[in-house]
Write a protein that holds these residues in place. Structure first.
Motif, PDB file in Angstrom:
ATOM      1  N   GLU A   1      -0.102 -23.589   1.474  1.00 25.85           N
ATOM      2  CA  GLU A   1      -0.544 -22.762   2.921  1.00 25.85           C
ATOM      3  C   GLU A   1      -0.542 -21.203   2.416  1.00 25.85           C
ATOM      4  O   GLU A   1       0.294 -20.422   2.360  1.00 25.85           O
ATOM      5  CB  GLU A   1       0.988 -22.906   3.559  1.00 25.85           C
ATOM      6  N   PHE A   2      -1.725 -21.018   2.529  1.00 27.29           N
ATOM      7  CA  PHE A   2      -1.943 -19.573   2.192  1.00 27.29           C
ATOM      8  C   PHE A   2      -1.587 -18.542   3.346  1.00 27.29           C
ATOM      9  O   PHE A   2      -1.647 -19.094   4.592  1.00 27.29           O
ATOM     10  CB  PHE A   2      -3.379 -19.237   1.858  1.00 27.29           C
ATOM     11  N   PRO A   3      -1.228 -17.296   3.161  1.00 27.73           N
ATOM     12  CA  PRO A   3      -0.992 -16.596   4.283  1.00 27.73           C
ATOM     13  C   PRO A   3      -2.272 -16.342   5.274  1.00 27.73           C
ATOM     14  O   PRO A   3      -3.205 -16.327   4.683  1.00 27.73           O
ATOM     15  CB  PRO A   3      -0.636 -15.193   3.511  1.00 27.73           C
ATOM     16  N   ARG A   4      -1.992 -16.287   6.249  1.00 27.04           N
ATOM     17  CA  ARG A   4      -2.978 -16.291   7.390  1.00 27.04           C
ATOM     18  C   ARG A   4      -3.130 -14.872   7.690  1.00 27.04           C
ATOM     19  O   ARG A   4      -2.328 -13.802   7.544  1.00 27.04           O
ATOM     20  CB  ARG A   4      -2.711 -17.146   8.613  1.00 27.04           C
ATOM     21  N   LEU A   5      -4.325 -14.890   8.366  1.00 25.08           N
ATOM     22  CA  LEU A   5      -4.777 -13.238   8.676  1.00 25.08           C
ATOM     23  C   LEU A   5      -3.614 -12.688   9.577  1.00 25.08           C
ATOM     24  O   LEU A   5      -3.304 -11.403   9.369  1.00 25.08           O
ATOM     25  CB  LEU A   5      -6.052 -13.229   9.562  1.00 25.08           C
ATOM     26  N   SER A   6      -3.302 -13.327  10.643  1.00 24.79           N
ATOM     27  CA  SER A   6      -1.872 -12.869  11.352  1.00 24.79           C
ATOM     28  C   SER A   6      -0.747 -12.181  10.511  1.00 24.79           C
ATOM     29  O   SER A   6      -0.237 -11.397  11.102  1.00 24.79           O
ATOM     30  CB  SER A   6      -1.507 -13.917  12.410  1.00 24.79           C
ATOM     31  N   MET A   7      -0.689 -12.813   9.417  1.00 23.78           N
ATOM     32  CA  MET A   7       0.658 -12.678   8.553  1.00 23.78           C
ATOM     33  C   MET A   7       0.217 -11.241   7.813  1.00 23.78           C
ATOM     34  O   MET A   7       1.042 -10.402   7.760  1.00 23.78           O
ATOM     35  CB  MET A   7       0.993 -13.596   7.309  1.00 23.78           C
ATOM     36  N   ILE A   8      -0.937 -11.158   7.495  1.00 20.25           N
ATOM     37  CA  ILE A   8      -1.344  -9.801   6.856  1.00 20.25           C
ATOM     38  C   ILE A   8      -1.426  -8.720   7.807  1.00 20.25           C
ATOM     39  O   ILE A   8      -0.861  -7.599   7.528  1.00 20.25           O
ATOM     40  CB  ILE A   8      -2.740  -9.690   6.070  1.00 20.25           C
ATOM     41  N   LYS A   9      -1.788  -9.033   9.123  1.00 20.57           N
ATOM     42  CA  LYS A   9      -1.693  -7.825  10.193  1.00 20.57           C
ATOM     43  C   LYS A   9      -0.198  -7.586  10.433  1.00 20.57           C
ATOM     44  O   LYS A   9       0.106  -6.327  10.776  1.00 20.57           O
ATOM     45  CB  LYS A   9      -2.511  -8.196  11.421  1.00 20.57           C
ATOM     46  N   GLU A  10       0.380  -8.651  10.481  1.00 15.63           N
ATOM     47  CA  GLU A  10       2.009  -8.413  10.592  1.00 15.63           C
ATOM     48  C   GLU A  10       2.720  -7.495   9.433  1.00 15.63           C
ATOM     49  O   GLU A  10       3.627  -6.499   9.758  1.00 15.63           O
ATOM     50  CB  GLU A  10       2.777  -9.654  10.889  1.00 15.63           C
ATOM     51  N   ALA A  11       2.149  -7.752   8.619  1.00 15.54           N
ATOM     52  CA  ALA A  11       2.760  -7.048   7.190  1.00 15.54           C
ATOM     53  C   ALA A  11       2.392  -5.497   7.371  1.00 15.54           C
ATOM     54  O   ALA A  11       3.031  -4.573   7.177  1.00 15.54           O
ATOM     55  CB  ALA A  11       2.166  -7.756   5.955  1.00 15.54           C
ATOM     56  N   ALA A  12       1.087  -5.595   7.670  1.00 20.54           N
ATOM     57  CA  ALA A  12       0.409  -4.033   8.024  1.00 20.54           C
ATOM     58  C   ALA A  12       1.407  -3.297   8.944  1.00 20.54           C
ATOM     59  O   ALA A  12       1.747  -1.905   8.650  1.00 20.54           O
ATOM     60  CB  ALA A  12      -1.105  -4.151   8.432  1.00 20.54           C
ATOM     61  N   VAL A  13       1.673  -3.879  10.110  1.00 22.65           N
ATOM     62  CA  VAL A  13       2.706  -3.276  11.100  1.00 22.65           C
ATOM     63  C   VAL A  13       3.983  -3.080  10.331  1.00 22.65           C
ATOM     64  O   VAL A  13       4.459  -2.011  10.642  1.00 22.65           O
ATOM     65  CB  VAL A  13       2.676  -4.076  12.349  1.00 22.65           C
ATOM     66  N   ARG A  14       4.532  -3.986   9.722  1.00 22.05           N
ATOM     67  CA  ARG A  14       5.784  -3.948   9.129  1.00 22.05           C
ATOM     68  C   ARG A  14       5.957  -2.733   8.157  1.00 22.05           C
ATOM     69  O   ARG A  14       7.069  -1.918   8.126  1.00 22.05           O
ATOM     70  CB  ARG A  14       6.167  -5.135   8.424  1.00 22.05           C
ATOM     71  N   ILE A  15       4.989  -2.509   7.252  1.00 23.29           N
ATOM     72  CA  ILE A  15       5.143  -1.730   6.224  1.00 23.29           C
ATOM     73  C   ILE A  15       4.615  -0.319   6.641  1.00 23.29           C
ATOM     74  O   ILE A  15       4.698   0.648   5.785  1.00 23.29           O
ATOM     75  CB  ILE A  15       4.435  -2.114   4.833  1.00 23.29           C
ATOM     76  N   ASN A  16       3.857  -0.207   7.616  1.00 24.17           N
ATOM     77  CA  ASN A  16       3.462   0.976   8.135  1.00 24.17           C
ATOM     78  C   ASN A  16       4.128   2.329   8.175  1.00 24.17           C
ATOM     79  O   ASN A  16       3.519   3.304   7.876  1.00 24.17           O
ATOM     80  CB  ASN A  16       2.462   0.927   9.690  1.00 24.17           C
ATOM     81  N   PRO A  17       5.435   2.227   8.643  1.00 18.09           N
ATOM     82  CA  PRO A  17       6.182   3.242   8.747  1.00 18.09           C
ATOM     83  C   PRO A  17       6.362   3.918   7.235  1.00 18.09           C
ATOM     84  O   PRO A  17       7.011   4.933   7.070  1.00 18.09           O
ATOM     85  CB  PRO A  17       7.446   2.938   9.669  1.00 18.09           C
ATOM     86  N   PHE A  18       6.414   3.207   6.255  1.00 15.79           N
ATOM     87  CA  PHE A  18       6.864   3.667   4.860  1.00 15.79           C
ATOM     88  C   PHE A  18       5.658   3.697   3.931  1.00 15.79           C
ATOM     89  O   PHE A  18       5.949   4.469   3.082  1.00 15.79           O
ATOM     90  CB  PHE A  18       7.550   2.341   4.448  1.00 15.79           C
ATOM     91  N   ILE A  19       4.752   3.133   4.270  1.00 12.23           N
ATOM     92  CA  ILE A  19       3.564   3.537   3.057  1.00 12.23           C
ATOM     93  C   ILE A  19       2.731   4.646   3.411  1.00 12.23           C
ATOM     94  O   ILE A  19       2.770   5.081   4.321  1.00 12.23           O
ATOM     95  CB  ILE A  19       2.608   2.151   2.837  1.00 12.23           C
ATOM     96  N   HIS A  20       1.938   5.056   2.498  1.00 15.47           N
ATOM     97  CA  HIS A  20       0.839   5.954   2.851  1.00 15.47           C
ATOM     98  C   HIS A  20      -0.321   5.186   3.277  1.00 15.47           C
ATOM     99  O   HIS A  20      -0.760   4.237   2.420  1.00 15.47           O
ATOM    100  CB  HIS A  20       0.436   6.904   1.579  1.00 15.47           C
ATOM    101  N   ARG A  21      -1.196   5.526   4.171  1.00 16.66           N
ATOM    102  CA  ARG A  21      -2.266   5.183   4.334  1.00 16.66           C
ATOM    103  C   ARG A  21      -3.211   5.831   3.648  1.00 16.66           C
ATOM    104  O   ARG A  21      -3.485   6.909   3.995  1.00 16.66           O
ATOM    105  CB  ARG A  21      -2.919   5.198   5.905  1.00 16.66           C
ATOM    106  N   THR A  22      -3.601   5.238   2.513  1.00 14.71           N
ATOM    107  CA  THR A  22      -4.507   5.997   1.534  1.00 14.71           C
ATOM    108  C   THR A  22      -5.928   6.207   2.089  1.00 14.71           C
ATOM    109  O   THR A  22      -6.408   5.231   2.618  1.00 14.71           O
ATOM    110  CB  THR A  22      -4.513   5.205  -0.026  1.00 14.71           C
ATOM    111  N   PRO A  23      -6.424   7.223   1.518  1.00 18.47           N
ATOM    112  CA  PRO A  23      -8.040   7.713   1.841  1.00 18.47           C
ATOM    113  C   PRO A  23      -8.872   6.756   1.076  1.00 18.47           C
ATOM    114  O   PRO A  23      -8.489   6.195  -0.035  1.00 18.47           O
ATOM    115  CB  PRO A  23      -7.956   9.084   1.513  1.00 18.47           C
TER     116      PRO A  23
END
Lengths: 316, 316
Positions: B4-26
């Motif tokens: 059961e591979f991670p779905r696109l929705s899960m990747i998008k959720e991950a992006a929202v989840r980690i967004n406050p902590f990571i750098h959006r790299t250039p």
């Protein structure tokens, strides 16, 4: 002394003029360095500029300021450093010749870089006299316009656009710092900062082993650089009368920095920010690490002047 | 195999989840490298990510995916590399303990880095058996959640956010390249690319001296990495069954790269782009320099995986 300094409108015109050719460089922050210094740092990354240094701004502004008729005869300078490469590239972009006088002992890598940008090189003996007389001859023969590396208002106006961009993106800075050698970057920076944000302090940072600008600024007249000794090889030259006039009027302080602090700052920038800067570019951060007396939270802009460094000869 | 591979929705959720902590790299480009390779390169600069590597994305996603109850007992891993630092920092940001098992001969600088992020270190003998048994003991004692460096769908989903950001900013890529070691970055990259842009080819790049992923991919089953020899010390590990399953299904090609090409690529990135990348990050560009068979103008995204390098031991 009643110099007609470049006005704000001229800096803004320069920004428009060079915009199609330069990189609008990013502004980086680094939470580790903020914690370490207690101030909030904004680094204007001119190491990412074309040719690897802010020098391209001034060269570009000068080349594209020339009339068609002047331009057709080309530009000339004597330099073995970033200015030669910057002028060669700017000339190539305008489709005109760049005549570069270089000492015959210039490093092959620098000769190759100037040739790579299409510069036409004339070699001379490695003395200031030979450089100047050879340049005079080249100019006499070609009718090219001499472009001084820093003591030229068109060049200074071009360098001023880096601080202009910095202030556009980070308007509320308490301090802006830049390294000082011949003074082109520092004087341009001072003009932009004082025009746009008069309360912001402008501080030049200079290696203690090449402290002629510091001493000139204190004395009130130009004291030439004699036998300077520093790893910051972009900061060996003396001030010019144009750069000095602006620096005297608009720069709030010049601080000197030990070699150890320069190397430590350079290494911090490499290790923590993962970007490559040359020793000269690390001098302002070196000053901050060595004698930081800003109140906590002071917002400090720093011009990272360039990133041209010999990877075979690192200072650690 | 019906993973059961991670779905696109899960990747998008991950992006929202980690967004406050990571750098959006250039995303950087380099006209010199474009001219040199004949393709148009877009570099996603994960060397600027927190902890200096993409690993922080996966660690962060995993730590912030835990329930309150799981989280309260902390996280654990065995690693002496970027994953240990990434997990320690992610745990500190959530305010929970990170138990890190490290071999007693780990470099002091890496030990200091993990401690600096608040990791709780347990040393063990420098064998895989000792690492695994010590980790089991730590987990049994603390109830901490083991976070594998790559063979974990939460980790893979976190790593996938780098390519997600790349495609958001540069949607029309013909190819995306990433280095492959354990496969966390390559599998995550492949998921994002194939979900968002199915026609874009995904290519893994691997050192010829550690070509287990290449051989596994050809063979159709995991061939472990035995005595790998490469300067790209982030790419020594074997694939995991989760990363391999995704790579088998979604990666279009894996290419191997000589040590010379890796070093040359690393040096080009340092000299031309003025950024610091570790050898592992230079492997995809090494492949391009060595065996570029893309048509002129092919648009190639490259994940620059990290920038943690010992400045005392440079390979030139």
């Amino acid at each position: 002394m009643s110099k007609e300094f470049p006005r704000l409108s001229m800096i803004k015109e320069a920004a428009v003029r060079i915009n199609p050719f330069i990189h609008r460089t990013p502004i980086f922050t680094c939470s580790t360095l903020n914690e370490m210094t207690g101030v909030t740092l904004y680094f204007k990354c001119e190491n990412f500029q074309k040719v690897g240094a802010f020098k391209f701004r001034g060269a570009c502004n000068t080349v594209f300021s020339l009339t068609e008729e002047e331009a057709s005869r080309g530009v000339a300078t004597h330099s073995s450093g970033n200015h030669a490469q910057a002028l060669a590239l700017a000339a190539r972009l305008r489709g005109i010749p760049a005549y570069i006088v270089m000492p015959e002992n210039a490093p092959t890598v620098k000769v190759a870089a100037v040739k790579g940008y299409g510069g036409i090189i004339t070699f001379c003996e490695p003395t200031l006299e030979a450089r100047e007389s050879t340049l005079e001859k080249v100019v006499a023969e070609t009718g090219a316009t001499f472009v001084h590396p820093y003591n030229d208002f068109r060049v200074i106006t071009g360098q001023a656009t880096a601080a202009l961009e910095l202030l556009e993106e980070v308007p509320e800075l308490d301090v802006v710092m830049a390294p000082v050698g011949g003074g082109g970057l520092l004087s341009g920076t001072a003009l932009s900062v004082k025009y746009l944000s008069p309360a912001t302090r402008v501080i030049g940072a200079e290696p203690a082993g090449a402290d002629d600008a510091y001493r000139s600024w204190k004395a009130g007249y130009i004291i030439p650089s004699v036998n300077p000794k520093t790893i910051a090889d972009g900061l060996l030259t003396s001030l010019g009368e144009n750069t000095f006039a602006i620096i005297r009027q608009y720069v709030d302080d010049i601080v000197t920095v030990s070699e150890e602090a320069i190397i430590q700052a350079m290494r911090f920038i490499w290790e923590r920010m993962k970007i490559i800067v040359e020793p000269s570019a690390a001098v302002p951060l070196g000053a901050l690490l060595e004698k930081n007396n800003f109140p906590r939270g002071t917002r400090v802009g720093v011009i990272l002047s360039g990133g041209n460094v010999d990877l075979e000869k690192l200072p650690w």
